[in-house]
Design an enzyme around this catalytic site. Sequence first.
Site, PDB file in Angstrom:
ATOM      1  N   GLU A 139      33.651  39.242  35.428  1.00 41.06           N
ATOM      2  CA  GLU A 139      34.247  37.972  35.960  1.00 41.06           C
ATOM      3  C   GLU A 139      34.414  38.304  37.518  1.00 41.06           C
ATOM      4  O   GLU A 139      35.186  39.006  38.056  1.00 41.06           O
ATOM      5  CB  GLU A 139      35.766  38.004  35.445  1.00 41.06           C
ATOM      6  CG  GLU A 139      35.656  37.818  33.705  1.00 41.06           C
ATOM      7  CD  GLU A 139      35.128  36.600  33.342  1.00 41.06           C
ATOM      8  OE1 GLU A 139      35.152  35.730  34.137  1.00 41.06           O
ATOM      9  OE2 GLU A 139      34.709  36.601  32.140  1.00 41.06           O
TER      10      GLU A 139
ATOM     11  N   CYS B 289      39.934  33.433  42.179  1.00 45.45           N
ATOM     12  CA  CYS B 289      38.399  33.129  42.313  1.00 45.45           C
ATOM     13  C   CYS B 289      38.243  31.706  41.912  1.00 45.45           C
ATOM     14  O   CYS B 289      36.894  31.173  42.124  1.00 45.45           O
ATOM     15  CB  CYS B 289      38.057  33.942  41.002  1.00 45.45           C
ATOM     16  SG  CYS B 289      39.110  33.780  39.585  1.00 45.45           S
TER      17      CYS B 289
HETATM   18  P1  NAD Z   1      37.660  44.806  43.776  1.00 41.13           P
HETATM   19  O1  NAD Z   1      36.114  44.778  43.425  1.00 41.13           O
HETATM   20  O2  NAD Z   1      37.833  45.497  45.231  1.00 41.13           O
HETATM   21  O3  NAD Z   1      38.490  45.594  42.922  1.00 41.13           O
HETATM   22  C1  NAD Z   1      38.785  45.200  41.493  1.00 41.13           C
HETATM   23  C2  NAD Z   1      38.987  46.430  40.668  1.00 41.13           C
HETATM   24  O4  NAD Z   1      37.872  47.563  40.683  1.00 41.13           O
HETATM   25  C3  NAD Z   1      40.264  47.246  41.308  1.00 41.13           C
HETATM   26  O5  NAD Z   1      40.855  47.508  40.102  1.00 41.13           O
HETATM   27  C4  NAD Z   1      39.363  48.466  42.076  1.00 41.13           C
HETATM   28  O6  NAD Z   1      40.298  49.570  42.054  1.00 41.13           O
HETATM   29  C5  NAD Z   1      38.270  48.670  41.019  1.00 41.13           C
HETATM   30  N1  NAD Z   1      37.208  49.428  41.569  1.00 41.13           N
HETATM   31  C6  NAD Z   1      36.873  49.481  42.834  1.00 41.13           C
HETATM   32  N2  NAD Z   1      35.892  50.478  43.099  1.00 41.13           N
HETATM   33  C7  NAD Z   1      35.412  50.795  41.778  1.00 41.13           C
HETATM   34  C8  NAD Z   1      34.258  51.459  41.152  1.00 41.13           C
HETATM   35  N3  NAD Z   1      33.328  51.963  42.074  1.00 41.13           N
HETATM   36  N4  NAD Z   1      33.992  51.408  40.002  1.00 41.13           N
HETATM   37  C9  NAD Z   1      35.034  50.824  38.883  1.00 41.13           C
HETATM   38  N5  NAD Z   1      35.948  50.276  39.529  1.00 41.13           N
HETATM   39  C10 NAD Z   1      36.167  50.023  40.874  1.00 41.13           C
HETATM   40  O7  NAD Z   1      38.061  43.340  43.860  1.00 41.13           O
HETATM   41  P2  NAD Z   1      39.554  42.945  44.296  1.00 41.13           P
HETATM   42  O8  NAD Z   1      39.446  42.945  45.779  1.00 41.13           O
HETATM   43  O9  NAD Z   1      40.519  43.628  43.426  1.00 41.13           O
HETATM   44  O10 NAD Z   1      39.718  41.336  43.717  1.00 41.13           O
HETATM   45  C11 NAD Z   1      39.101  40.374  44.445  1.00 41.13           C
HETATM   46  C12 NAD Z   1      37.978  39.801  43.836  1.00 41.13           C
HETATM   47  O11 NAD Z   1      38.009  39.375  42.450  1.00 41.13           O
HETATM   48  C13 NAD Z   1      37.306  38.514  44.314  1.00 41.13           C
HETATM   49  O12 NAD Z   1      36.181  38.468  44.798  1.00 41.13           O
HETATM   50  C14 NAD Z   1      37.751  37.396  43.328  1.00 41.13           C
HETATM   51  O13 NAD Z   1      37.142  36.207  43.486  1.00 41.13           O
HETATM   52  C15 NAD Z   1      37.540  38.269  42.184  1.00 41.13           C
HETATM   53  N6  NAD Z   1      38.238  37.459  40.915  1.00 41.13           N
HETATM   54  C16 NAD Z   1      37.751  37.063  39.996  1.00 41.13           C
HETATM   55  C17 NAD Z   1      38.115  36.574  38.655  1.00 41.13           C
HETATM   56  C18 NAD Z   1      37.366  35.965  37.951  1.00 41.13           C
HETATM   57  O14 NAD Z   1      37.936  35.708  36.692  1.00 41.13           O
HETATM   58  N7  NAD Z   1      36.236  35.519  37.872  1.00 41.13           N
HETATM   59  C19 NAD Z   1      39.409  36.567  38.807  1.00 41.13           C
HETATM   60  C20 NAD Z   1      40.253  37.126  39.911  1.00 41.13           C
HETATM   61  C21 NAD Z   1      39.230  37.691  40.889  1.00 41.13           C
END
Ligand code: NAD
Length: 521
Positions: free
Chosen positions: A248, A282
Amino acid sequence: MSTPQVTNGNGKGTHHATFEKRSPVTGERLADFHITTEAEVRASVARARSAFESWKQTTLARRIELLMRIKEVVKTHGEEYARRISEDTGKPLVDSLLTELMSVPLFLDYYKHEAARVLGRHKVPGSILFPGKTSYVEHFPIGVIAIISPWNFPLQLSMVPIMSALIAGNTVMLKPSEVTPITGEILREIFQRIGLPTGVVEVIQGDGSTGAALAEADVDKIFFTGSVATGRKVMAAAAKKPIPVELELGGKDAFIVCADANLERAARACAWGGLVNCGQMCTSVERIFVEAKVYDRFVELLTREVEKVTVGGPDEHADMGPMTMSRQIEIVERHVADAIDKGAKILLGGRRLDRPGQFYAPTLLTDVRVDMDIYRDETFGPVLPVVKVESADQAVRMANEHQYGLVGSVFTSDVKKGIAIASKMECGQVNVNDVVVSVGNPALPFGGVKNSGFGRYHGPEGLLAFSHQKAIMVDRGYFDTEPFWFPYKNKYEGMREVFHGLVGGSTMKVVRGFLKLRQNG
Ligand code: NAD
């Protein structure tokens, strides 16, 4: 600054590293959190795996009964949780109730009524090739699900997949975002309070390295919500085993204003859809397409609406809070600067607010073009970029010619036309004469296309996402043999007749062919 700073708690290597949480409202340090080590991650997964054995045997009715206790916990502690979520994220208290905690009763009540129907065994049509047999589909849980969640809706985007996975009979490893660890602790508390057996929900705190350790651990599926860049890494980790992944990811949602729209309503919807949660969604409105005929009037109305938006911390009961993550403000600044550089006009905002914390002014940009970063990439901030188009068709074309496809909106006084436009939009959900709200109907599947990810949850899909399907075909035992079993001698003619009956649409021929096959053994 609320970006977590990783520090070494005891100065003896990374084993007891901690990260600090700062307030997005004041910038002050709120608390330090322990980073779950790799060894602890593995131990946690082992607990989740051993809990799975009994949790999957627990009846669906009992699982739901246990999970309904979350509603009781939230009834008693919900307003305290709302304050703590707002402290963690900076979002207004209204948003903590509406966009975070409300998901608990909405989804629990929906699944309480739907789960047995969705997950239960059901009969499906038989096949003309196999008369006398009955076909069924049933479901069984996948195992240990890793749920890795982001910071923008830290409770909802963890809670909804957790509840769905548990109802479907799985156990869960949750890795909340390091940007919002206070909400991670709320989630841990909720599951402790309802008294689930040890290991059914394990919460591990930490940054990307903890997430990576979880993705590499002995889990059976990864449900990931976050950025495209991290989604790619998660998928690469899953590919090694391989295990299924659901992604997502981001969005750049299109908002189409047709010339025949109720412009006042469209402007109010646009301001809310682009600025709620400080635009850190998002599903935020991030590209606004307005038909030329009503462009000036719509921009005038939207300006009026954005001017009314108040900004402040949760205690100020403003419409919009600070940005939750300090690094995100820098992205917003970069996008706005690039847009101005390439000819966009700032009608409102376009700057940080002169106060402590991570506040950015509600921003309205016009004359936005496709070569600008603010058009091409996800901004994830309180910015409304407006694009003038000649027609609704052009708007749909532009909406679709993009790397993202999550949610869209279309405003028109002709509902039939609105639905027709919705059908042409390449994304996961569309609101006609409304914005964002489709996400809040638990019966509607949610997810994206293209770089917004794949897979669906919410609705029946939310349970199916966490289930394996099993097909069962039953022979009632009327015959000792089957016409297409060995020996094949003398069976070609009969098989030919069945084949030509099928491709030619003649049931009679199929039956005749079967009779010949039977006669020959
Ligand atoms: P991010 O990708 O930086 O982090 C998301 C999660 O992944 C965090 O818990 C982080 O610690 C973890 N993470 C980071 N590196 C990792 C790795 N190598 N392996 C596994 N996990 C890892 O995203 P963010 O900044 O927390 O969130 C913002 C983004 O999320 C935006 O792009 C937004 O659009 C998206 N988002 C999507 C939805 C949806 O439902 N489609 C909903 C909310 C947010």
